[in-house]
Design a protein around this motif. Structure first.
Motif, mmCIF file in Angstrom:
data_model
loop_
_atom_site.group_PDB
_atom_site.id
_atom_site.type_symbol
_atom_site.label_atom_id
_atom_site.label_comp_id
_atom_site.label_asym_id
_atom_site.label_seq_id
_atom_site.Cartn_x
_atom_site.Cartn_y
_atom_site.Cartn_z
ATOM 1 N N SER A 115 0.998 -1.163 0.185
ATOM 2 C CA SER A 115 -0.072 0.118 0.010
ATOM 3 C C SER A 115 0.743 1.413 0.052
ATOM 4 N N HIS A 116 0.289 2.388 -0.632
ATOM 5 C CA HIS A 116 0.935 3.617 -0.599
ATOM 6 C C HIS A 116 0.480 4.542 0.259
ATOM 7 N N GLU A 117 -0.428 4.245 1.242
ATOM 8 C CA GLU A 117 -1.190 4.762 2.419
ATOM 9 C C GLU A 117 -0.075 5.497 3.124
ATOM 10 N N PRO A 118 1.032 4.867 3.493
ATOM 11 C CA PRO A 118 1.986 5.544 4.427
ATOM 12 C C PRO A 118 2.338 6.943 3.551
ATOM 13 N N LEU A 119 2.892 6.649 2.455
ATOM 14 C CA LEU A 119 3.380 7.847 1.487
ATOM 15 C C LEU A 119 2.388 8.719 1.593
ATOM 16 N N LYS B 14 0.770 11.956 -7.065
ATOM 17 C CA LYS B 14 1.348 10.833 -7.464
ATOM 18 C C LYS B 14 1.030 9.578 -6.778
ATOM 19 N N PHE B 15 1.434 9.681 -5.417
ATOM 20 C CA PHE B 15 1.350 8.674 -4.482
ATOM 21 C C PHE B 15 -0.529 8.117 -4.540
ATOM 22 N N GLU B 16 -1.514 9.037 -4.671
ATOM 23 C CA GLU B 16 -2.669 8.831 -4.575
ATOM 24 C C GLU B 16 -3.114 8.028 -5.962
ATOM 25 N N VAL B 17 -2.580 8.366 -7.103
ATOM 26 C CA VAL B 17 -2.716 7.621 -8.494
ATOM 27 C C VAL B 17 -2.010 6.591 -8.171
ATOM 28 N N LEU B 18 -0.722 6.084 -7.623
ATOM 29 C CA LEU B 18 -0.404 4.747 -7.545
ATOM 30 C C LEU B 18 -1.225 3.822 -6.641
ATOM 31 N N GLU B 19 -1.783 4.494 -5.689
ATOM 32 C CA GLU B 19 -2.739 3.851 -4.812
ATOM 33 C C GLU B 19 -3.852 3.413 -5.482
ATOM 34 N N GLU B 20 -4.322 4.509 -6.358
ATOM 35 C CA GLU B 20 -5.728 4.068 -7.240
ATOM 36 C C GLU B 20 -5.321 2.833 -8.159
ATOM 37 N N ARG B 21 -4.311 2.966 -8.941
ATOM 38 C CA ARG B 21 -4.094 1.796 -9.808
ATOM 39 C C ARG B 21 -3.562 0.540 -8.957
#
Length: 138
Positions: free
Chosen positions: A4-8, A102-109
């Motif tokens: 998950s990218h949540e911490p970032l 960028k991090f939100e888009v990565l998490e969505e993907r």
């Protein structure tokens, strides 16, 4: 499966919020400086009126006017410094927003990939059940 990218995202969001707080503080400082200039400018006509009432007042007004001019120059200089800081902070804030996005888009993907994988697994399971039923004699 990717992590998950949540911490970032949380870290980037915190950074954006901190920069927004700093920008709000600069905006308050700018407002206070502008108010000081306005108060100085408002005091000039009052002092001019007082100065015309006596010879001593008239003589003292010149010193007062010079002090007001110098004070306004100092405040405008401070205002320019605040603007330079605000410009630099706006750049940093823009960069921080881009990083957050960028991090939100990565998490969505990542979540979309997981969702597709789950749907594919469910479909495989349904296909397998259908094949088993199809092979069974009625």
């Amino acid at each position: 499966m990717t992590r998950s990218h949540e911490p970032l995202i949380r870290l980037a969001r915190f950074k954006v919020e901190e920069l927004q707080k700093q920008m709000a503080e600069l905006d308050r400082s700018k407002g206070a400086l502008i108010s000081q200039i306005e108060r100085l400018e408002a005091s000039v006509p009052e002092e001019q009126a007082v100065a015309t009432q006596s010879r001593d007042g008239y003589l003292a007004y010149g010193s007062y006017a010079q002090a007001v001019i110098k004070r306004k120059e100092n405040i405008r200089s401070s205002l320019d410094e605040v603007e330079v800081q605000a410009d630099a902070l706006r750049d940093r804030l823009g960069d921080a927003f881009q990083e957050l996005k960028k991090f939100e888009v990565l998490e969505e993907r990542r979540l979309a990939h997981i969702e597709r994988a789950l749907r594919a697994a469910e479909q495989d399971e349904l296909d397998e059940i259908a094949q088993i039923r199809h092979r069974r004699p009625n």
